[in-house]
Enzyme design. Structure first.
Site, short mmCIF file in Angstrom:
data_model
loop_
_atom_site.label_atom_id
_atom_site.label_comp_id
_atom_site.label_asym_id
_atom_site.label_seq_id
_atom_site.Cartn_x
_atom_site.Cartn_y
_atom_site.Cartn_z
N CYS A 70 20.13 -6.94 2.24
CA CYS A 70 20.13 -7.43 3.72
C CYS A 70 20.00 -6.24 4.72
O CYS A 70 20.60 -5.33 4.46
CB CYS A 70 21.54 -8.07 3.94
SG CYS A 70 21.74 -8.55 5.77
N CYS A 177 12.87 -7.70 7.37
CA CYS A 177 13.95 -8.73 6.95
C CYS A 177 13.69 -9.21 5.55
O CYS A 177 12.85 -9.65 5.54
CB CYS A 177 14.40 -9.76 8.04
SG CYS A 177 15.41 -11.19 7.64
#
Length: 275
Positions: A70, A177
């Site tokens: 992440c 992302c």
């Protein structure tokens, strides 16, 4: 060999699939946080607390390495995660691939969440690693959430909005992302449809392969893609043993991981914390 990955949701699937490709014999542990997602809107302090809890839940099962799959958690929580787990368990963060994307110069776009776009962290990476490339930061509101829900209409709408902000002659795109790598084909299609005629295809840069390879390096293991596919898959949901979330099966990476889990079921006590 056991490698753990953590994220609030299914953004860890690309890196988990990359680990599976490199080491079909590795046991994979996915530690999600459905009780706390999404992490993006949280304060850095709140996010760090959630991330540490998710990491400690994974650490109780004694993985040899933990991948923080992440970008947002890497930005805000990596020092705290390393303080909590290292040196016993190496912690590998996820950094946007700005350096390799910029190596050839030209126009580069970075697709990222609104919270990351324009942040001091991302601006610092651009300053340090862009090597003179002309960089455009592209915020992608709603895209990670749409991917998380496996909502194709919402994904297409968010991708179209971000594509409209991306230069039509961009040479490379950084997917900043981890969720975005799950819909790379849709992003490619949207950008190529707007691309000026005669230009070469856009080069896309994700992070999954790099973090998977780094995890192996940190534990002194070599890639062995031809190893027997004996690796198991285990899932923690905010610390509780569970199954892959249903939206994960909407993506090839999730289906591949589920297939290996079905072929090599863990023993009933596989998710009992190590003593």
């Amino acid at each position: 060999m056991k490698i753990a990955l953590m994220d609030s949701g299914i953004g860890l699937l690309p890196a988990a699939a990359a680990v599976r490709r490199l080491r079909p014999d590795a046991d994979i542990l996915l530690s999600n946080d459905p009780d706390g997602m999404p992490w993006g809107p949280r304060t850095p302090e709140d996010l760090t607390g959630r991330a540490v809890d998710v990491a400690l839940a994974a650490a109780a099962h004694r993985p040899q390495a933990l991948i923080v799959a992440c970008n947002t958690a890497t930005v805000h929580a990596l020092p705290a995660l390393r303080a909590a787990l290292e040196p016993d368990i190496p912690v590998i963060g996820t950094v946007p691939a700005i350096k390799p994307a910029s190596a050839a110069g030209g126009k580069v776009a970075i697709w990222a969440t609104p919270a990351t776009t324009g942040s001091a962290y991302q601006r610092g990476l651009i300053r340090d690693f862009a090597d003179g490339a002309e960089v455009t930061e592209v915020p992608c509101p709603g895209l990670a959430d749409a991917v998380e829900q496996a909502d194709p209409d919402a994904v297409d709408a968010a991708v179209a909005a971000a594509a409209a902000l991306t230069p039509t002659d961009v040479r490379a795109v950084v997917l900043g992302c981890t969720h975005y790598e799950l819909v790379e084909e849709r992003i490619v299609a949207a950008l190529e449809a707007r691309r000026r005629a005669g230009l070469p295809p856009i080069v896309f840069h994700g992070s999954a392969d790099a973090v998977a390879a780094q995890a192996l390096r940190r534990i002194g293991a070599e890639p062995a893609p031809d190893a027997d596919p004996t690796g198991t898959l285990s899932v923690l949901l905010s610390g509780r043993p569970g199954q892959l979330p249903a939206p994960a099966l909407g993506y090839a990476e999730g289906r591949a991981l589920a297939a290996t889990a079905a072929a090599h079921r863990a023993s009933p006590d596989h998710l009992a914390p190590a003593r």
